[in-house]
Design a protein around this motif. Structure first.
Motif, short mmCIF file in Angstrom:
data_model
loop_
_atom_site.label_atom_id
_atom_site.label_comp_id
_atom_site.label_asym_id
_atom_site.label_seq_id
_atom_site.Cartn_x
_atom_site.Cartn_y
_atom_site.Cartn_z
N GLN A 134 0.83 -0.65 -0.21
CA GLN A 134 0.22 0.04 -0.16
C GLN A 134 0.90 1.25 0.07
O GLN A 134 1.69 1.35 0.70
CB GLN A 134 -0.59 0.20 1.40
N ASN A 161 -2.27 -6.02 -0.93
CA ASN A 161 -2.84 -4.60 -0.88
C ASN A 161 -2.66 -4.44 -2.12
O ASN A 161 -0.61 -3.85 -1.00
CB ASN A 161 -2.99 -4.67 0.81
N THR A 162 -2.27 -3.24 -2.72
CA THR A 162 -1.85 -2.48 -3.75
C THR A 162 -2.21 -1.30 -3.68
O THR A 162 -2.18 0.28 -4.58
CB THR A 162 -1.38 -3.22 -5.37
N SER A 163 -2.99 -1.03 -2.75
CA SER A 163 -3.87 -0.16 -2.73
C SER A 163 -3.31 1.68 -2.60
O SER A 163 -2.04 1.14 -1.36
CB SER A 163 -4.99 0.02 -1.72
N GLY A 164 -3.31 2.41 -3.75
CA GLY A 164 -2.63 3.67 -3.81
C GLY A 164 -1.14 3.56 -4.20
O GLY A 164 -0.50 4.42 -4.11
N TYR A 167 -0.26 6.15 -6.58
CA TYR A 167 -0.91 7.67 -6.21
C TYR A 167 -0.15 8.79 -6.07
O TYR A 167 0.85 9.04 -5.85
CB TYR A 167 -1.53 7.53 -4.98
#
Length: 182
Positions: A134, A161-164, A167
């Motif tokens: 993340q 979990n690779t969220s953001g 970003y």
């Protein structure tokens, strides 16, 4: 030493780390027993170069926030990093957009001061056991391309979990990956 957590963290005047571990140097950077490198260089805003060529990461499970807010680094070479034991590397290279630093007497956002334009991963950085990436490169605004071709997350894809992860990487145009295998 089992933990290198926050080892150099907030060393705001630190500019260079040189690991002269060529086999003959008595001042070897000892990391062979380390299991955590979490926040190791966190907020070393003026760190311009770090030599980790001989750094043993084979037992390290955590690299969270390792290079967080290292705004003066232009390149990070992790080509010798072995990640067999690595499980978490969230925010490993994050540049926080809500923190400031002084540059030439002016306060500017750390994410704007960021100079990093290259991260080099080698074939030993495979990510087979990683479950959390993340915000890994969040707000690295100067990186145009990343070679993640050695990243093999096949062992953890259901829970990864690779969220953001990318970003705010406004100049990122190319990400090199491997072909998926069945």
């Amino acid at each position: 030493m089992k933990s290198m957590k926050r080892f150099f963290s907030s060393a705001t005047k630190l500019e260079r780390i040189i690991d002269g571990s060529d086999g003959n140097n008595p001042y070897k950077f000892r990391s062979d027993d380390a299991t955590s490198m979490e926040s190791m260089f966190d907020t070393c805003n003026f760190l311009e170069s770090v030599d980790l060529l001989y750094c043993d990461t084979s037992k390290v499970t955590q690299m969270n926030c390792m290079f967080q807010d290292c705004a003066s680094l232009t390149e990070i070479n992790l080509s010798n990093f072995k990640s067999d034991s690595l499980t978490t590397c969230y925010r490993m290279f994050i540049m926080r957009d809500d923190k400031e630093m002084l540059v030439d007497g002016k306060k500017i956002k750390i994410s704007e001061a960021n100079r990093l334009n290259r991260v080099i991963f080698g074939n030993l950085f495979t990510c087979e056991s990683v479950t959390n990436m993340q915000d890994m490169f969040r707000y690295y605004k100067k990186i145009a391309e990343l070679d993640l071709s050695y990243f093999n997350c096949s062992g953890t894809t259901k829970n990864l979990n690779t969220s953001g992860m990318f970003y705010g990487c406004s100049k990122l145009e190319k990400i090199y990956t491997t072909e998926p295998t069945d």
